[in-house]
Design a protein around this motif. Sequence first.
Motif, PDB file in Angstrom:
ATOM      1  N   LEU A   1       0.838  -1.209   0.000  1.00 13.30           N
ATOM      2  CA  LEU A   1       0.000   0.000   0.000  1.00 13.30           C
ATOM      3  C   LEU A   1       0.871   1.257   0.000  1.00 13.30           C
ATOM      4  CD1 LEU A   1      -2.881  -1.145   2.372  1.00 13.30           C
ATOM      5  CD2 LEU A   1      -3.117  -0.549  -0.048  1.00 13.30           C
ATOM      6  N   GLU A   2       2.015   1.148   0.669  1.00 19.00           N
ATOM      7  CA  GLU A   2       2.993   2.245   0.660  1.00 19.00           C
ATOM      8  C   GLU A   2       3.527   2.443  -0.779  1.00 19.00           C
ATOM      9  OE1 GLU A   2       7.126   2.374   2.790  1.00 19.00           O
ATOM     10  OE2 GLU A   2       5.606   1.770   4.255  1.00 19.00           O
ATOM     11  N   ALA A   3       3.817   1.328  -1.439  1.00 19.88           N
ATOM     12  CA  ALA A   3       4.274   1.389  -2.837  1.00 19.88           C
ATOM     13  C   ALA A   3       3.209   2.030  -3.711  1.00 19.88           C
ATOM     14  CB  ALA A   3       4.597  -0.011  -3.350  1.00 19.88           C
ATOM     15  N   ALA A   4       1.944   1.650  -3.454  1.00 19.44           N
ATOM     16  CA  ALA A   4       0.833   2.212  -4.226  1.00 19.44           C
ATOM     17  C   ALA A   4       0.770   3.721  -4.034  1.00 19.44           C
ATOM     18  CB  ALA A   4      -0.488   1.564  -3.786  1.00 19.44           C
ATOM     19  N   HIS A   5       1.032   4.151  -2.816  1.00 17.87           N
ATOM     20  CA  HIS A   5       1.013   5.577  -2.513  1.00 17.87           C
ATOM     21  C   HIS A   5       2.123   6.298  -3.300  1.00 17.87           C
ATOM     22  CE1 HIS A   5      -0.004   9.088  -0.167  1.00 17.87           C
ATOM     23  NE2 HIS A   5       1.283   9.296   0.018  1.00 17.87           N
TER      24      HIS A   5
ATOM     25  N   ASP B   1      -1.079   4.222 -14.744  1.00 16.26           N
ATOM     26  CA  ASP B   1      -2.504   4.585 -14.734  1.00 16.26           C
ATOM     27  C   ASP B   1      -3.239   3.930 -13.568  1.00 16.26           C
ATOM     28  OD1 ASP B   1      -2.048   5.952 -17.066  1.00 16.26           O
ATOM     29  OD2 ASP B   1      -2.875   4.389 -18.368  1.00 16.26           O
ATOM     30  N   LEU B   2      -2.797   2.742 -13.211  1.00 20.34           N
ATOM     31  CA  LEU B   2      -3.518   1.981 -12.178  1.00 20.34           C
ATOM     32  C   LEU B   2      -2.529   1.130 -11.388  1.00 20.34           C
ATOM     33  CD1 LEU B   2      -6.720   1.233 -11.623  1.00 20.34           C
ATOM     34  CD2 LEU B   2      -6.041  -0.943 -12.626  1.00 20.34           C
ATOM     35  N   TYR B   3      -2.674   1.139 -10.063  1.00 17.81           N
ATOM     36  CA  TYR B   3      -1.856   0.269  -9.198  1.00 17.81           C
ATOM     37  C   TYR B   3      -2.736  -0.029  -7.990  1.00 17.81           C
ATOM     38  CZ  TYR B   3       2.255  -1.564  -6.729  1.00 17.81           C
ATOM     39  OH  TYR B   3       3.162  -2.382  -6.070  1.00 17.81           O
ATOM     40  N   VAL B   4      -3.368  -1.200  -8.000  1.00 20.15           N
ATOM     41  CA  VAL B   4      -4.332  -1.542  -6.952  1.00 20.15           C
ATOM     42  C   VAL B   4      -3.852  -2.784  -6.201  1.00 20.15           C
ATOM     43  CG1 VAL B   4      -6.742  -2.119  -6.454  1.00 20.15           C
ATOM     44  CG2 VAL B   4      -6.202  -0.611  -8.367  1.00 20.15           C
ATOM     45  N   VAL B   5      -3.887  -2.694  -4.887  1.00 16.54           N
ATOM     46  CA  VAL B   5      -3.468  -3.796  -4.021  1.00 16.54           C
ATOM     47  C   VAL B   5      -4.730  -4.510  -3.530  1.00 16.54           C
ATOM     48  CG1 VAL B   5      -2.172  -4.415  -1.954  1.00 16.54           C
ATOM     49  CG2 VAL B   5      -1.477  -2.413  -3.314  1.00 16.54           C
TER      50      VAL B   5
ATOM     51  N   SER C   1      -2.014 -14.811   0.230  1.00 18.55           N
ATOM     52  CA  SER C   1      -1.500 -14.074  -0.924  1.00 18.55           C
ATOM     53  C   SER C   1      -2.118 -12.693  -1.081  1.00 18.55           C
ATOM     54  CB  SER C   1      -1.649 -14.906  -2.195  1.00 18.55           C
ATOM     55  OG  SER C   1      -3.000 -15.032  -2.529  1.00 18.55           O
ATOM     56  N   ILE C   2      -1.474 -11.898  -1.917  1.00 14.45           N
ATOM     57  CA  ILE C   2      -1.890 -10.538  -2.263  1.00 14.45           C
ATOM     58  C   ILE C   2      -1.730 -10.415  -3.780  1.00 14.45           C
ATOM     59  CG2 ILE C   2      -1.367  -8.071  -2.007  1.00 14.45           C
ATOM     60  CD1 ILE C   2      -0.048  -8.776   0.721  1.00 14.45           C
ATOM     61  N   TRP C   3      -2.734  -9.850  -4.433  1.00 10.16           N
ATOM     62  CA  TRP C   3      -2.624  -9.606  -5.883  1.00 10.16           C
ATOM     63  C   TRP C   3      -2.512  -8.098  -6.119  1.00 10.16           C
ATOM     64  CZ3 TRP C   3      -2.367 -12.972  -9.995  1.00 10.16           C
ATOM     65  CH2 TRP C   3      -2.755 -14.311  -9.791  1.00 10.16           C
ATOM     66  N   VAL C   4      -1.584  -7.700  -6.979  1.00 10.25           N
ATOM     67  CA  VAL C   4      -1.475  -6.301  -7.386  1.00 10.25           C
ATOM     68  C   VAL C   4      -1.861  -6.199  -8.869  1.00 10.25           C
ATOM     69  CG1 VAL C   4       0.081  -4.333  -7.708  1.00 10.25           C
ATOM     70  CG2 VAL C   4       0.278  -5.771  -5.660  1.00 10.25           C
ATOM     71  N   THR C   5      -2.777  -5.282  -9.156  1.00  9.56           N
ATOM     72  CA  THR C   5      -3.225  -5.034 -10.532  1.00  9.56           C
ATOM     73  C   THR C   5      -2.590  -3.732 -11.010  1.00  9.56           C
ATOM     74  OG1 THR C   5      -5.400  -5.866  -9.825  1.00  9.56           O
ATOM     75  CG2 THR C   5      -5.269  -4.848 -12.014  1.00  9.56           C
TER      76      THR C   5
ATOM     77  N   GLY D   1      -6.711  -0.618  -1.715  1.00  8.05           N
ATOM     78  CA  GLY D   1      -6.278   0.757  -1.936  1.00  8.05           C
ATOM     79  C   GLY D   1      -5.339   0.819  -3.108  1.00  8.05           C
ATOM     80  N   GLY D   2      -4.924   2.038  -3.441  1.00  4.32           N
ATOM     81  CA  GLY D   2      -3.978   2.171  -4.540  1.00  4.32           C
ATOM     82  C   GLY D   2      -4.240   3.388  -5.382  1.00  4.32           C
ATOM     83  N   LYS D   3      -3.635   3.389  -6.537  1.00  4.26           N
ATOM     84  CA  LYS D   3      -3.751   4.501  -7.482  1.00  4.26           C
ATOM     85  C   LYS D   3      -4.760   4.137  -8.562  1.00  4.26           C
ATOM     86  CE  LYS D   3      -1.065   7.388 -10.619  1.00  4.26           C
ATOM     87  NZ  LYS D   3       0.294   7.697 -11.116  1.00  4.26           N
ATOM     88  N   GLY D   4      -5.659   5.100  -8.857  1.00  5.52           N
ATOM     89  CA  GLY D   4      -6.594   4.873  -9.960  1.00  5.52           C
ATOM     90  C   GLY D   4      -7.905   4.242  -9.528  1.00  5.52           C
ATOM     91  N   VAL D   5      -8.096   4.077  -8.215  1.00  7.45           N
ATOM     92  CA  VAL D   5      -9.384   3.569  -7.693  1.00  7.45           C
ATOM     93  C   VAL D   5      -9.906   4.538  -6.622  1.00  7.45           C
ATOM     94  CG1 VAL D   5      -9.237   1.112  -8.101  1.00  7.45           C
ATOM     95  CG2 VAL D   5      -8.145   2.076  -6.076  1.00  7.45           C
TER      96      VAL D   5
END
Lengths: 100, 100
Positions: free
Chosen positions: A25-29, A38-42, A51-55, B96-100
């Motif tokens: 989430l820190e990376a997403a920030h 354009d998009l980085y969602v955790v 597990s965790i998926w990042v889009t 959370g993340g960017k673009g949402v």
Amino acid sequence: MDKLGLYTKFTAVEAQRETLLEMLLEAAHAMQSIEGCDLYVVNLPENDPNSIWVTEIWNDPSAHEASLTLESAKELIRKARPLISGIEQIKLRPQGGKGV
Amino acid sequence: MDKLGLYTKFTAVEAQRETLLEMLLEAAHAMQSIEGCDLYVVNLPENDPNSIWVTEIWNDPSAHEASLTLESAKELIRKARPLISGIEQIKLRPQGGKGV
């Protein structure tokens, strides 16, 4: 459309998913200020407690490659690595849609 | 954040991926007017010539369920079904993340 899409599955070391989630989430920030992302969602998957998926969607593949060379990205990878037992990634070519 | 994320993999019947892709892009176009759908992206994977991945983010799970009951959605499912040999889906809870 010459974008790059990524689904990345991080499998956490036993009992470390929560800590890894915070790091991602820190990376997403940090991505907020990265041009080309354009998009980085955790995400947490519904049926997998480890597990965790990042889009991700990048408006061109070179912007993604450039982001990996940033000092902040390298630092994150260094910190997160001991918490990760596995990584799987699906690379995609977005063809169109809503929200891109 | 009480959103719903979906990765859906459609495996096309032999030689039908292009037609299925067009149908899914049409579905993506219809999503423009659907409230509650934040993201609907149709993707081709890099290393699989027979499948298509759709990435969705809904701002609440009930908006997604409601969308499946629309006449236009049912019509699309009817038309696409003969072209599909398999469907796999990963359900996600975006954190959370960017673009949402």
